[in-house]
Design a protein around this motif. Structure first.
Motif, PDB file in Angstrom:
ATOM      1  N   CYS A 305      -6.949  -0.800  14.452  1.00  0.00           N
ATOM      2  CA  CYS A 305      -6.906  -0.758  12.988  1.00  0.00           C
ATOM      3  C   CYS A 305      -7.924   0.254  12.476  1.00  0.00           C
ATOM      4  O   CYS A 305      -9.111   0.180  12.838  1.00  0.00           O
ATOM      5  N   VAL A 306      -7.458   1.185  11.652  1.00  0.00           N
ATOM      6  CA  VAL A 306      -8.357   2.122  10.977  1.00  0.00           C
ATOM      7  C   VAL A 306      -8.364   1.768   9.498  1.00  0.00           C
ATOM      8  O   VAL A 306      -7.327   1.808   8.835  1.00  0.00           O
ATOM      9  N   LEU A 307      -9.527   1.399   9.002  1.00  0.00           N
ATOM     10  CA  LEU A 307      -9.680   1.112   7.583  1.00  0.00           C
ATOM     11  C   LEU A 307     -10.063   2.401   6.874  1.00  0.00           C
ATOM     12  O   LEU A 307     -11.073   3.024   7.200  1.00  0.00           O
ATOM     13  N   VAL A 308      -9.254   2.795   5.895  1.00  0.00           N
ATOM     14  CA  VAL A 308      -9.519   3.992   5.102  1.00  0.00           C
ATOM     15  C   VAL A 308      -9.788   3.549   3.674  1.00  0.00           C
ATOM     16  O   VAL A 308      -8.870   3.321   2.879  1.00  0.00           O
ATOM     17  N   TYR A 359      -4.951   1.427   4.133  1.00  0.00           N
ATOM     18  CA  TYR A 359      -5.358   2.419   3.142  1.00  0.00           C
ATOM     19  C   TYR A 359      -5.726   1.711   1.848  1.00  0.00           C
ATOM     20  O   TYR A 359      -4.926   0.948   1.285  1.00  0.00           O
ATOM     21  N   ILE A 360      -6.940   1.963   1.361  1.00  0.00           N
ATOM     22  CA  ILE A 360      -7.483   1.269   0.195  1.00  0.00           C
ATOM     23  C   ILE A 360      -8.053   2.294  -0.775  1.00  0.00           C
ATOM     24  O   ILE A 360      -8.719   3.246  -0.360  1.00  0.00           O
ATOM     25  N   SER A 363      -8.445   2.649  -7.268  1.00  0.00           N
ATOM     26  CA  SER A 363      -7.775   3.444  -8.293  1.00  0.00           C
ATOM     27  C   SER A 363      -6.462   2.779  -8.676  1.00  0.00           C
ATOM     28  O   SER A 363      -5.883   2.008  -7.907  1.00  0.00           O
ATOM     29  N   ILE A 364      -5.987   3.104  -9.878  1.00  0.00           N
ATOM     30  CA  ILE A 364      -4.682   2.622 -10.341  1.00  0.00           C
ATOM     31  C   ILE A 364      -3.731   3.786 -10.584  1.00  0.00           C
ATOM     32  O   ILE A 364      -2.655   3.586 -11.164  1.00  0.00           O
ATOM     33  N   LEU A 365      -4.089   4.978 -10.152  1.00  0.00           N
ATOM     34  CA  LEU A 365      -3.225   6.143 -10.334  1.00  0.00           C
ATOM     35  C   LEU A 365      -2.262   6.276  -9.159  1.00  0.00           C
ATOM     36  O   LEU A 365      -2.697   6.347  -8.002  1.00  0.00           O
ATOM     37  N   PRO A 366      -0.950   6.324  -9.394  1.00  0.00           N
ATOM     38  CA  PRO A 366      -0.002   6.479  -8.294  1.00  0.00           C
ATOM     39  C   PRO A 366      -0.268   7.712  -7.435  1.00  0.00           C
ATOM     40  O   PRO A 366       0.018   7.708  -6.229  1.00  0.00           O
ATOM     41  N   GLU A 367      -0.800   8.771  -8.037  1.00  0.00           N
ATOM     42  CA  GLU A 367      -1.075   9.993  -7.264  1.00  0.00           C
ATOM     43  C   GLU A 367      -2.033   9.725  -6.104  1.00  0.00           C
ATOM     44  O   GLU A 367      -1.954  10.372  -5.059  1.00  0.00           O
ATOM     45  N   GLU A 368      -2.953   8.782  -6.305  1.00  0.00           N
ATOM     46  CA  GLU A 368      -3.939   8.487  -5.268  1.00  0.00           C
ATOM     47  C   GLU A 368      -3.479   7.381  -4.329  1.00  0.00           C
ATOM     48  O   GLU A 368      -4.127   7.143  -3.300  1.00  0.00           O
ATOM     49  N   ASN A 369      -2.382   6.736  -4.671  1.00  0.00           N
ATOM     50  CA  ASN A 369      -1.943   5.561  -3.935  1.00  0.00           C
ATOM     51  C   ASN A 369      -0.590   5.795  -3.261  1.00  0.00           C
ATOM     52  O   ASN A 369      -0.516   6.378  -2.197  1.00  0.00           O
ATOM     53  N   ALA A 426      -2.434  -0.648   1.097  1.00  0.00           N
ATOM     54  CA  ALA A 426      -1.175  -0.545   1.830  1.00  0.00           C
ATOM     55  C   ALA A 426      -1.492  -0.505   3.316  1.00  0.00           C
ATOM     56  O   ALA A 426      -2.555  -0.027   3.726  1.00  0.00           O
ATOM     57  N   ILE A 427      -0.564  -1.018   4.127  1.00  0.00           N
ATOM     58  CA  ILE A 427      -0.751  -1.066   5.581  1.00  0.00           C
ATOM     59  C   ILE A 427       0.375  -0.267   6.224  1.00  0.00           C
ATOM     60  O   ILE A 427       1.557  -0.535   5.992  1.00  0.00           O
ATOM     61  N   LEU A 428      -0.008   0.718   6.992  1.00  0.00           N
ATOM     62  CA  LEU A 428       0.953   1.572   7.698  1.00  0.00           C
ATOM     63  C   LEU A 428       0.842   1.312   9.192  1.00  0.00           C
ATOM     64  O   LEU A 428      -0.256   1.400   9.758  1.00  0.00           O
ATOM     65  N   VAL A 429       1.972   1.024   9.839  1.00  0.00           N
ATOM     66  CA  VAL A 429       1.990   0.760  11.277  1.00  0.00           C
ATOM     67  C   VAL A 429       2.536   1.984  12.000  1.00  0.00           C
ATOM     68  O   VAL A 429       3.533   2.593  11.571  1.00  0.00           O
ATOM     69  N   ARG A 430       1.893   2.308  13.115  1.00  0.00           N
ATOM     70  CA  ARG A 430       2.368   3.422  13.934  1.00  0.00           C
ATOM     71  C   ARG A 430       3.409   2.920  14.928  1.00  0.00           C
ATOM     72  O   ARG A 430       3.204   1.897  15.591  1.00  0.00           O
ATOM     73  N   ASN A 431       4.517   3.627  15.014  1.00  0.00           N
ATOM     74  CA  ASN A 431       5.578   3.240  15.946  1.00  0.00           C
ATOM     75  C   ASN A 431       5.069   3.269  17.384  1.00  0.00           C
ATOM     76  O   ASN A 431       4.216   4.097  17.732  1.00  0.00           O
TER      77      ASN A 431
END
Length: 432
Positions: A305-308, A359-360, A363-369, A426-431
């Motif tokens: 797990c990489v916390l960003v 990924y954390i 912010s509430i801006l979609p551009e950053e999320n 958001a949590i992204l899993v690597r295949n």
């Protein structure tokens, strides 16, 4: 100092902020140094007035019909403090150190002014240039969402389960703080802000010094829990800073496994060592970069797990930093987006097959999320987002399902919906 004199001082500080375009903390510090007769309670009260004025700067100016520091303070007293015309007029007597008496125009504005016809960015007290972005996320809820960001934030504490057996034990040890259990995090205690906007000096409490509690917004606690880290895993906190989320992850892992805490800015890591020791954390290696060299190259392809906790505009923390909203510029958003892309690329190299990136942002801006993750996944086809229901179920946070705001790739916490700072995760899993 009298209440009226404090208002005069707040107007003076706001004028300094406007003239010199600098953070409120700097202006308040300089005012205190040049007015040493003011006691600590006076300085706290003046700071509270200044920050409340900055919270409602646009809407206060709207109802007063002008943007001067005096107008903003007067409008704030009506909107934020709930004072009526007579109460405000009594403070503005023109007597020793008090503001000048209200003009006829000011009286009319304070009596009849409202926000019924105000533009959205005025009613919500935010810079107009981010309205299209916020509208994408909030739609018809834009104004109430942004008005929630003008309120004062509570002081939230996280109970450290490495040192204390339960939240109840920590709560019972601190009865004088009048804390209540946070409604969403199973680890949190909440202290309401005082009349002056300040909370108690928690850092001097014996329980804090023993590592029983840490200061951490409930939203930050929740996104750490959503990481789903487990004992025995290999974890990298890639933007660890002062270590708030590192400490939370270590407690979730029960000191088993390994966390590598690093940050591009070595100076930000300085507080982490003392915090780790106080909290009883034994499974963290702090990797300090040297001459901006990568400190975790040897871990590529090995991490569960990489916390960003990505660099961002910090819009979600405007309750705590209201002056930051008026210093935000379009150029700073572009800088942050480039930084987010770079840190996500770095995280991708660390994750092993079946591993995940959490990924954390605050912010509430979609551009950053969502937009940042969409761009990342377009260039990294091996990653896919974990569905919201699955993420909540796996981390035993299913009670959040009908409270959080779901997005295309993750979820958004906000003061209006969840009573927390504005965190995105958001949590992204690597295949495999």
């Amino acid at each position: 100092m009298t209440p009226a004199a404090r208002i005069s001082a707040a107007v003076e500080v706001l004028a300094d902020i406007d003239a010199r375009r600098r953070p409120a903390t700097d202006a308040l510090k300089d005012w205190g140094l040049s007015h040493r007769f003011a006691g600590s309670k006076d300085r706290a009260a003046i700071a509270s007035l200044v920050y409340d004025a900055l919270r409602r700067k646009a809407s206060a100016a709207w109802i007063m019909g002008e943007t001067t520091p005096r107008a903003v303070v007067l409008g704030m007293l009506k909107l934020q403090r709930g004072l009526d015309l007579d109460a405000i007029a009594a403070l503005c007597s023109g007597e020793r150190f008090a503001p000048e008496p209200l003009t006829a125009g000011e009286r009319a504005r304070l009596k009849g002014g409202d926000l019924s016809d105000a533009p959205t960015h005025v009613a919500g007290d935010f810079p107009d240039w981010i309205e299209p972005s916020l509208g994408r996320l909030f739609g018809d809820d834009l104004v109430p969402e942004m008005q929630a960001l003008t309120t004062r934030a509570p002081l939230d504490l996280r109970v450290n389960t490495l040192k204390v057996s339960s939240r109840e034990e920590a709560h019972d040890a601190l009865p004088h703080l009048n804390a209540v259990e946070t409604p969403l995090s199973p680890l949190g205690l909440r202290i309401a802000p005082g009349e002056d906007g300040r909370g108690p000096a928690v850092q001097s409490e014996p329980e804090f010094l023993k590592g029983w509690i840490e200061i951490q917004d409930e939203g930050s606690q929740l996104v750490a829990l959503l990481s789903g880290v487990r004992p025995g895993e290999q974890v990298v906190d890639l933007c660890a800073g002062g270590g708030g989320k590192t400490l939370a992850l270590a407690a979730q892992m029960e000191n088993h496994g390994q966390i590598y805490a690093t940050d591009n800015d070595a100076r930000r890591l300085a507080p982490i060592h003392d915090r780790l020791a106080r909290a009883g954390v034994r499974n963290v290696q702090v990797r300090t970069p040297r001459a901006k060299a990568d400190a975790v190259t040897d871990l590529d392809g090995k991490i569960d797990c990489v916390l960003v906790d990505a660099p961002c505009t910090g819009i979600g923390t405007w309750r705590r930093n209201p002056d930051a909203k008026w210093r935000l510029r379009p150029g700073s958003l572009e800088v942050r987006r480039n930084e987010q892309a770079a840190v996500l690329d770095r995280a991708a190299r660390l994750v092993k097959p079946d591993g995940r990136i959490v990924y954390i942002t605050c912010s509430i801006l979609p551009e950053e999320n969502d937009d940042a993750l969409a761009a990342f996944m377009e260039n990294h086809a091996g990653f896919k987002p974990v569905p919201l229901d699955r993420a909540l179920e796996e981390t035993q946070l299913g009670h959040l399902k009908n409270i959080v705001r779901p997005t295309a790739h993750g979820l958004q916490l906000t003061p209006h919906k969840t009573g927390t700072d504005g965190f995105y995760v958001a949590i992204l899993v690597r295949n495999p």
